[in-house]
Design a protein around this motif. Structure first.
Motif, PDB file in Angstrom:
ATOM      1  N   ILE A  95     -10.202   8.318   7.358  1.00 41.74           N
ATOM      2  CA  ILE A  95      -9.593   8.920   8.549  1.00 41.74           C
ATOM      3  C   ILE A  95     -10.400  10.121   9.013  1.00 41.74           C
ATOM      4  O   ILE A  95     -10.661  10.295  10.213  1.00 41.74           O
ATOM      5  N   GLU A  96     -10.816  10.948   8.065  1.00 42.17           N
ATOM      6  CA  GLU A  96     -11.608  12.142   8.417  1.00 42.17           C
ATOM      7  C   GLU A  96     -12.921  11.753   9.079  1.00 42.17           C
ATOM      8  O   GLU A  96     -13.448  12.501   9.914  1.00 42.17           O
ATOM      9  N   LEU A  97     -13.442  10.577   8.742  1.00 45.77           N
ATOM     10  CA  LEU A  97     -14.701  10.109   9.331  1.00 45.77           C
ATOM     11  C   LEU A  97     -14.486   9.378  10.653  1.00 45.77           C
ATOM     12  O   LEU A  97     -15.429   8.840  11.226  1.00 45.77           O
ATOM     13  N   GLY A  98     -13.222   9.328  11.101  1.00 48.12           N
ATOM     14  CA  GLY A  98     -12.960   8.821  12.452  1.00 48.12           C
ATOM     15  C   GLY A  98     -12.407   7.422  12.544  1.00 48.12           C
ATOM     16  O   GLY A  98     -12.340   6.866  13.642  1.00 48.12           O
ATOM     17  N   LEU A  99     -12.004   6.825  11.422  1.00 47.59           N
ATOM     18  CA  LEU A  99     -11.423   5.481  11.486  1.00 47.59           C
ATOM     19  C   LEU A  99     -10.001   5.597  12.037  1.00 47.59           C
ATOM     20  O   LEU A  99      -9.086   6.032  11.351  1.00 47.59           O
ATOM     21  N   GLU A 100      -9.843   5.229  13.290  1.00 49.45           N
ATOM     22  CA  GLU A 100      -8.570   5.430  13.994  1.00 49.45           C
ATOM     23  C   GLU A 100      -7.910   4.067  14.215  1.00 49.45           C
ATOM     24  O   GLU A 100      -7.827   3.560  15.327  1.00 49.45           O
ATOM     25  N   GLU A 101      -7.451   3.477  13.113  1.00 43.78           N
ATOM     26  CA  GLU A 101      -6.780   2.169  13.172  1.00 43.78           C
ATOM     27  C   GLU A 101      -5.450   2.262  12.446  1.00 43.78           C
ATOM     28  O   GLU A 101      -5.312   3.013  11.462  1.00 43.78           O
ATOM     29  N   SER A 102      -4.488   1.485  12.899  1.00 45.42           N
ATOM     30  CA  SER A 102      -3.144   1.562  12.307  1.00 45.42           C
ATOM     31  C   SER A 102      -3.169   1.240  10.819  1.00 45.42           C
ATOM     32  O   SER A 102      -2.432   1.841  10.031  1.00 45.42           O
ATOM     33  N   ASP A 103      -4.040   0.314  10.412  1.00 43.10           N
ATOM     34  CA  ASP A 103      -4.036  -0.142   9.016  1.00 43.10           C
ATOM     35  C   ASP A 103      -4.352   0.981   8.034  1.00 43.10           C
ATOM     36  O   ASP A 103      -3.733   1.069   6.970  1.00 43.10           O
ATOM     37  N   VAL A 104      -5.310   1.833   8.382  1.00 42.41           N
ATOM     38  CA  VAL A 104      -5.699   2.885   7.430  1.00 42.41           C
ATOM     39  C   VAL A 104      -4.588   3.931   7.311  1.00 42.41           C
ATOM     40  O   VAL A 104      -4.290   4.424   6.213  1.00 42.41           O
ATOM     41  N   TYR A 105      -3.921   4.252   8.427  1.00 44.15           N
ATOM     42  CA  TYR A 105      -2.789   5.176   8.367  1.00 44.15           C
ATOM     43  C   TYR A 105      -1.626   4.559   7.593  1.00 44.15           C
ATOM     44  O   TYR A 105      -0.954   5.237   6.803  1.00 44.15           O
ATOM     45  N   PHE A 106      -1.401   3.263   7.834  1.00 40.37           N
ATOM     46  CA  PHE A 106      -0.328   2.557   7.127  1.00 40.37           C
ATOM     47  C   PHE A 106      -0.581   2.545   5.622  1.00 40.37           C
ATOM     48  O   PHE A 106       0.311   2.857   4.822  1.00 40.37           O
ATOM     49  N   MET A 107      -1.803   2.210   5.238  1.00 39.72           N
ATOM     50  CA  MET A 107      -2.111   2.135   3.806  1.00 39.72           C
ATOM     51  C   MET A 107      -2.044   3.510   3.142  1.00 39.72           C
ATOM     52  O   MET A 107      -1.585   3.625   2.002  1.00 39.72           O
ATOM     53  N   LEU A 108      -2.469   4.555   3.853  1.00 37.13           N
ATOM     54  CA  LEU A 108      -2.348   5.897   3.285  1.00 37.13           C
ATOM     55  C   LEU A 108      -0.869   6.263   3.124  1.00 37.13           C
ATOM     56  O   LEU A 108      -0.466   6.836   2.106  1.00 37.13           O
ATOM     57  N   GLY A 109      -0.041   5.900   4.109  1.00 39.19           N
ATOM     58  CA  GLY A 109       1.396   6.134   3.992  1.00 39.19           C
ATOM     59  C   GLY A 109       1.992   5.408   2.799  1.00 39.19           C
ATOM     60  O   GLY A 109       2.780   5.981   2.033  1.00 39.19           O
ATOM     61  N   LEU A 110       1.619   4.139   2.610  1.00 37.40           N
ATOM     62  CA  LEU A 110       2.115   3.366   1.467  1.00 37.40           C
ATOM     63  C   LEU A 110       1.657   3.981   0.141  1.00 37.40           C
ATOM     64  O   LEU A 110       2.409   4.007  -0.837  1.00 37.40           O
ATOM     65  N   THR A 111       0.412   4.467   0.130  1.00 39.78           N
ATOM     66  CA  THR A 111      -0.128   5.082  -1.083  1.00 39.78           C
ATOM     67  C   THR A 111       0.692   6.317  -1.468  1.00 39.78           C
ATOM     68  O   THR A 111       1.013   6.520  -2.648  1.00 39.78           O
ATOM     69  N   LEU A 112       1.054   7.103  -0.475  1.00 43.84           N
ATOM     70  CA  LEU A 112       1.869   8.296  -0.737  1.00 43.84           C
ATOM     71  C   LEU A 112       3.293   7.899  -1.144  1.00 43.84           C
ATOM     72  O   LEU A 112       3.885   8.523  -2.025  1.00 43.84           O
TER      73      LEU A 112
END
Length: 220
Positions: A95-112
């Motif tokens: 995300i910090e490197l600019g990957l602005e896709e729903s999947d990466v935010y979703f997976m980070l949310g699931l990880t937390l």
């Protein structure tokens, strides 16, 4: 159609042998380009060849330290192995490197979520819903984190949005039943538990919820 695209299509068709052959050709033809390694890594994750997948993602990062999708691939790899702190670190880096896709935010949310950090999961799951507002699973997990963070009214609103997309989402009916119980609306709770069981007769939690509600009704 270039070889990367063709190989990705083979992956979707589960023709993994042809996908591997093409990704290998891409790497041989462009050994200094990270994309071939990233795609081959994604294929290896699907094949549960985790150690090899990790090496391919790390090679991609060695070639380009800002290859956001390589960090995302590593995040998925570690998530599948329940290595949640390592998954979290790599999803955040993507995300910090600019990957602005729903999947990466979703997976980070699931990880937390999996680390029981429900409130920290909320902004990432919210962002995932903003990027993909009609994905019922993203909405459901966002609603779940809201409920687990005691934002019950907001959770109810989100669960109702899930049902607007898919009226037969059994887990959503179950959770709405639980919320109804919190609001002391016994009849509504029973209705949701019954709906969950109609959709998924083996839904153990809904069956238990229904049993408890019926016992409560009989006692009164």
């Amino acid at each position: 159609m270039d070889k990367n695209t063709q190989a990705i299509n083979y992956m979707r068709e589960q023709n993994f042998e042809e996908a591997a052959r093409l990704f290998n050709e891409v790497i041989e033809e462009q050994p200094d380009e990270p994309l071939g390694y990233i795609n081959f890594g994604n294929l290896l994750v699907q094949l549960n060849e985790n150690e090899r997948a990790e090496r391919f993602f790390e090679k991609a990062i060695e070639l380009d330290t800002e290859a956001a999708t390589a960090y995302y691939g590593l995040g998925n790899l570690y998530f599948e192995q329940s290595l949640f702190p390592k998954a979290q670190m790599n999803f955040q880096q993507a995300i910090e490197l600019g990957l602005e896709e729903s999947d990466v935010y979703f997976m980070l949310g699931l990880t937390l979520q999996n680390q029981e950090q429900f409130k920290y999961a909320l902004p990432y799951l919210l962002r995932a819903t903003e990027l993909n507002p009609n994905d019922e699973e993203i909405l459901f997990q966002y609603g779940l984190s809201l409920a687990q963070s005691n934002s019950l009214e907001d959770a109810e609103n989100v669960f109702n949005r899930v049902l607007e997309i898919n009226q037969d989402h059994s887990d959503t009916h179950y959770n709405l039943g639980v919320l109804s119980l919190f609001n002391e609306n016994v009849d509504e709770a029973l209705g949701h538990f019954n709906e969950a069981l109609r959709i998924q007769p083996e839904h153990v939690l809904a069956a238990n919820g229904k049993k408890n509600v019926e016992q409560l009704i009989n006692e009164n």
